[in-house]
Design a protein around this motif. Sequence first.
Motif, PDB file in Angstrom:
ATOM      1  N   ASP A  45      42.587  32.357  24.737  1.00  0.00           N
ATOM      2  CA  ASP A  45      40.679  32.873  25.122  1.00  0.00           C
ATOM      3  C   ASP A  45      41.414  31.800  26.397  1.00  0.00           C
ATOM      4  O   ASP A  45      41.571  30.964  26.395  1.00  0.00           O
ATOM      5  N   CYS A  46      41.015  32.909  27.734  1.00  0.00           N
ATOM      6  CA  CYS A  46      40.457  32.020  29.439  1.00  0.00           C
ATOM      7  C   CYS A  46      39.494  32.632  29.220  1.00  0.00           C
ATOM      8  O   CYS A  46      39.857  33.527  29.937  1.00  0.00           O
ATOM      9  N   PRO A  47      38.823  32.329  29.016  1.00  0.00           N
ATOM     10  CA  PRO A  47      37.498  32.717  29.890  1.00  0.00           C
ATOM     11  C   PRO A  47      37.452  32.636  31.539  1.00  0.00           C
ATOM     12  O   PRO A  47      37.916  31.098  32.347  1.00  0.00           O
ATOM     13  N   LEU A  48      36.484  33.091  31.975  1.00  0.00           N
ATOM     14  CA  LEU A  48      36.526  33.581  33.403  1.00  0.00           C
ATOM     15  C   LEU A  48      35.400  33.054  33.774  1.00  0.00           C
ATOM     16  O   LEU A  48      33.748  34.081  32.973  1.00  0.00           O
ATOM     17  N   VAL A  49      34.768  32.400  34.767  1.00  0.00           N
ATOM     18  CA  VAL A  49      33.009  32.214  35.200  1.00  0.00           C
ATOM     19  C   VAL A  49      33.890  33.711  36.569  1.00  0.00           C
ATOM     20  O   VAL A  49      34.967  33.026  37.430  1.00  0.00           O
ATOM     21  N   HIS A  50      32.516  34.479  36.856  1.00  0.00           N
ATOM     22  CA  HIS A  50      32.569  34.898  38.109  1.00  0.00           C
ATOM     23  C   HIS A  50      31.630  34.510  39.141  1.00  0.00           C
ATOM     24  O   HIS A  50      30.652  34.645  38.673  1.00  0.00           O
ATOM     25  N   ARG A  51      31.589  34.525  40.507  1.00  0.00           N
ATOM     26  CA  ARG A  51      30.412  34.170  41.605  1.00  0.00           C
ATOM     27  C   ARG A  51      30.744  34.396  43.201  1.00  0.00           C
ATOM     28  O   ARG A  51      31.912  35.295  43.426  1.00  0.00           O
ATOM     29  N   PHE A  52      29.341  34.613  42.971  1.00  0.00           N
ATOM     30  CA  PHE A  52      29.111  36.029  44.347  1.00  0.00           C
ATOM     31  C   PHE A  52      29.093  35.168  45.016  1.00  0.00           C
ATOM     32  O   PHE A  52      28.152  34.029  44.918  1.00  0.00           O
ATOM     33  N   ALA A  53      28.679  35.622  46.652  1.00  0.00           N
ATOM     34  CA  ALA A  53      28.222  34.737  47.438  1.00  0.00           C
ATOM     35  C   ALA A  53      28.671  36.476  49.114  1.00  0.00           C
ATOM     36  O   ALA A  53      29.113  37.022  48.760  1.00  0.00           O
ATOM     37  N   GLU A  54      27.250  36.138  50.418  1.00  0.00           N
ATOM     38  CA  GLU A  54      28.139  36.786  50.836  1.00  0.00           C
ATOM     39  C   GLU A  54      29.502  37.511  51.937  1.00  0.00           C
ATOM     40  O   GLU A  54      29.661  36.112  52.227  1.00  0.00           O
ATOM     41  N   GLY A  55      30.287  38.007  51.493  1.00  0.00           N
ATOM     42  CA  GLY A  55      31.645  38.787  51.865  1.00  0.00           C
ATOM     43  C   GLY A  55      32.411  37.821  51.122  1.00  0.00           C
ATOM     44  O   GLY A  55      33.335  37.849  51.213  1.00  0.00           O
ATOM     45  N   ILE A  56      32.046  37.092  49.583  1.00  0.00           N
ATOM     46  CA  ILE A  56      32.909  35.695  49.315  1.00  0.00           C
ATOM     47  C   ILE A  56      33.097  36.136  47.566  1.00  0.00           C
ATOM     48  O   ILE A  56      31.712  36.177  46.536  1.00  0.00           O
ATOM     49  N   TYR A  57      33.732  36.583  46.955  1.00  0.00           N
ATOM     50  CA  TYR A  57      34.242  36.479  45.505  1.00  0.00           C
ATOM     51  C   TYR A  57      34.609  35.405  45.639  1.00  0.00           C
ATOM     52  O   TYR A  57      36.209  35.349  45.415  1.00  0.00           O
ATOM     53  N   ILE A  58      34.060  34.783  44.128  1.00  0.00           N
ATOM     54  CA  ILE A  58      35.860  33.345  43.391  1.00  0.00           C
ATOM     55  C   ILE A  58      35.515  33.740  42.168  1.00  0.00           C
ATOM     56  O   ILE A  58      34.867  34.468  41.627  1.00  0.00           O
ATOM     57  N   ARG A  59      37.003  33.161  41.550  1.00  0.00           N
ATOM     58  CA  ARG A  59      37.153  33.505  40.110  1.00  0.00           C
ATOM     59  C   ARG A  59      37.560  32.321  39.477  1.00  0.00           C
ATOM     60  O   ARG A  59      38.864  31.985  40.048  1.00  0.00           O
ATOM     61  N   GLU A  60      37.594  32.436  38.543  1.00  0.00           N
ATOM     62  CA  GLU A  60      37.626  31.161  38.168  1.00  0.00           C
ATOM     63  C   GLU A  60      38.306  31.305  36.846  1.00  0.00           C
ATOM     64  O   GLU A  60      37.299  31.749  35.992  1.00  0.00           O
ATOM     65  N   ILE A  61      39.108  30.321  36.254  1.00  0.00           N
ATOM     66  CA  ILE A  61      39.496  30.878  34.897  1.00  0.00           C
ATOM     67  C   ILE A  61      40.128  29.286  34.376  1.00  0.00           C
ATOM     68  O   ILE A  61      40.586  28.623  34.793  1.00  0.00           O
ATOM     69  N   PHE A  62      39.396  29.114  33.187  1.00  0.00           N
ATOM     70  CA  PHE A  62      39.792  28.278  32.419  1.00  0.00           C
ATOM     71  C   PHE A  62      41.235  28.798  31.743  1.00  0.00           C
ATOM     72  O   PHE A  62      40.970  29.607  29.946  1.00  0.00           O
TER      73      PHE A  62
END
Length: 166
Positions: A45-62
């Motif tokens: 299992d590699c949990p993902l966290v999605h983060r958003f800001a104006e015009g930006i997408y961040i994908r964070e994975i453990f």
Amino acid sequence: MQITAKINGEVVAKSTSTVSEIKTRRGAIMAMANQLLESDLPKVDCPLVHRFAEGIYIREIFMPADTFIIGKIHATNHFNEVISGECRVITPTSNKAEYHKAGDIFVSEAGVQKVVYCLTDVVWRTIHLNPTNTQDIDTIESFVISDDYESLPHDELIENCKRILL
């Protein structure tokens, strides 16, 4: 291949890959991905966290220690950031695994697919432009991910090789 030039009396050398080397390494990465998918190794299992800001997408994975992760084929240039841990990374542009640790930030070009081997638990971020400002992951991935190399809207790796070789 190594390109050498003399600039203001100083010798400057840059190692670069050829088109055929990149294509060979891409094939090896895809073969490794297929081997891992077909093996009876346990899936992790590699949990993902999605983060958003104006015009930006961040994908964070453990990613847990002692794990191979095969990344997706990226269709756009983007930042990578190792938030915690240590890993080795194989890409089509390098003839050996690169070591990365917490605090490292680097750019991946369009056309890169990575194999990551986690030496320790790793938290990794990719930072993408999000031109639609949507928070729908499928829509974002339609811009930043490619299903295969032939579908890339722009293959930065191959184009850079062609420019260097001209």
